[in-house]
Write a protein that holds these residues in place. Structure first.
Motif, PDB file in Angstrom:
ATOM      1  N   SER A 183      76.248  -0.108  34.405  1.00  0.00           N
ATOM      2  CA  SER A 183      76.860  -1.345  34.897  1.00  0.00           C
ATOM      3  C   SER A 183      75.955  -2.529  34.586  1.00  0.00           C
TER       4      SER A 183
ATOM      5  N   SER B  25      80.275 -12.850  33.602  1.00  0.00           N
ATOM      6  CA  SER B  25      80.366 -11.761  34.580  1.00  0.00           C
ATOM      7  C   SER B  25      81.698 -11.798  35.323  1.00  0.00           C
TER       8      SER B  25
ATOM      9  N   ASN C  53      83.501  -8.613  34.192  1.00  0.00           N
ATOM     10  CA  ASN C  53      83.111  -7.616  35.202  1.00  0.00           C
ATOM     11  C   ASN C  53      83.641  -7.910  36.602  1.00  0.00           C
TER      12      ASN C  53
END
Length: 376
Positions: free
Chosen positions: A18, A46, A50
């Motif tokens: 991750s 991000s 993510n």
């Protein structure tokens, strides 16, 4: 003035870890040796890649350094250089004494189409609607360069040949494979005339440096690497409003500013933003490393090779090392750190004392140039 006293890098590539795990992999060895009082995180996407926000605080919590103040710097693909500029400002202003600059990006959770769309969001809406992407702009730049300067098609492919050879010597590079000229030219076309191997791959990875004021540097290491000069500049985001697609004014001005501050005319090596092979040539010309309109000729005689007159992208560059966007500019500083300390192994430049890196946002929307040296 400030100095880099420690550095670290993860392997770039398609990583199973991750984003937080990549950050931990690169930072933990550094914070075990150095007491950090400020963290600057270079990260662009991000949220988009993510589904994470407040990434700087999530990282310091993950690293169990929750009380160390932190900020996130997002300047798209120029984030790393901007983060170094912020860290230098923190040190110069005495707000901090020891700054960790962490660059990290986890991109491979999205497919190529999704990644291209996210990155294209930095373009003005009118140009996106017209179909422009960063790869298509690189294709247009290549065609115009060939037309204006009578450059050969093979010259751009030779940039990829050189950078993939350099990447094969770099244990941290995404692509560690030597390519022939024919392999580059015959790979699938991405943005005519440029092919697959002439663009950076989609990568995950992290990089980090520890920075202190230069007067403190020798208390940490007997081989600090000094930031002798730094320059930043911006240009319009509208490519259609620029006078010349072959001129990247932000790069040129940032380079002049950094060299003036550093008081150096010549550098021994350079790490440039080669998202596409054509950019390495154009950027090198804008920075005065190669002659305007004739830079393409340098790739026929190894002028920019590791043992050449001006080695460019000894790390493999974005082209081979990879381009985890938030990590790239910081990784350039790591390569400069290794080269000047004579720790770059089989890609070591002989007598490397002064180096330069270019961290560029978008297609020249902004740029940060850093000059490094073995002396303040």
């Amino acid at each position: 003035m400030v100095a880099i006293i420690d550095a670290n890098l993860t392997r770039f590539g398609k990583r199973k870890e991750s984003l937080l795990e990549l950050a931990g992999e690169v930072v933990l060895p550094l914070i075990r040796k150095n007491e950090i009082d400020f963290v600057v995180v270079s990260n662009s996407y991000s949220g988009e890649f993510n589904s994470l926000s407040g990434i700087n605080n999530l990282i310091t919590t993950y690293l169990s350094i929750d009380r160390v103040p932190s900020i996130r710097v997002d300047n798209t693909s120029g984030s790393g250089g901007s983060a170094i500029l912020v860290a230098k400002s923190l040190l110069d202003s005495k707000i901090a004494k020891t700054v960790l600059v962490l660059g990290v990006e986890k991109m491979s959770e999205k497919n190529t189409k999704q990644v291209t769309s996210v990155i294209a969001s930095l373009l003005p809406s009118e140009e996106k609607i017209a179909g422009l992407t960063l790869p298509s702009l690189a294709g247009l730049m290549t065609k115009e360069y060939m037309r204006r300067y009578n450059a050969s098609r093979e010259a751009f492919a030779l940039v990829a040949v050189k950078n993939h050879y350099n990447g094969s010597l770099n244990p941290y590079a995404h692509i560690q494979k030597v390519l022939s000229l024919d392999e580059v030219l015959n790979s699938p076309i991405i943005a005519d005339p440029l092919t697959l191997y002439e663009f950076t791959p989609i990568s995950d990875g992290a990089s980090a440096i520890v920075m202190v004021s230069d007067e403190d540097a020798y208390s940490f290491t007997n081989k600090p690497v000094f930031i002798k000069g730094i320059g930043a500049s911006s240009d319009t985001s509208y490519l259609s409003e620029r006078e010349n697609i072959l001129s990247i004014n932000a790069v040129k001005i940032a380079g002049l500013t950094a060299r003036k501050m550093a008081k150096v005319d010549q550098v021994d090596f350079a790490e440039l933003h080669d998202m596409a092979t054509v950019l390495e040539i154009v950027e090198a010309e804008e920075l005065g490393l190669l002659k305007k309109g004739e830079g393409w000729k340098a790739y026929y005689d190894n002028y920019t090779a590791i043992n050449g007159e001006i080695p460019i992208n000894t790390s493999g560059g974005l082209n081979s090392k990879g381009h985890p966007i938030g990590a790239s500019g910081v990784a350039q500083a790591v390569e400069a750190f290794l080269q000047i300390r004579n720790e770059a192994g089989s890609r070591q430049v002989k007598n490397a004392r002064v180096g330069l890196s270019l961290s560029m946002a978008g297609f020249g929307n902004s740029a940060t140039v850093v000059v490094y040296g073995d002396e303040p």
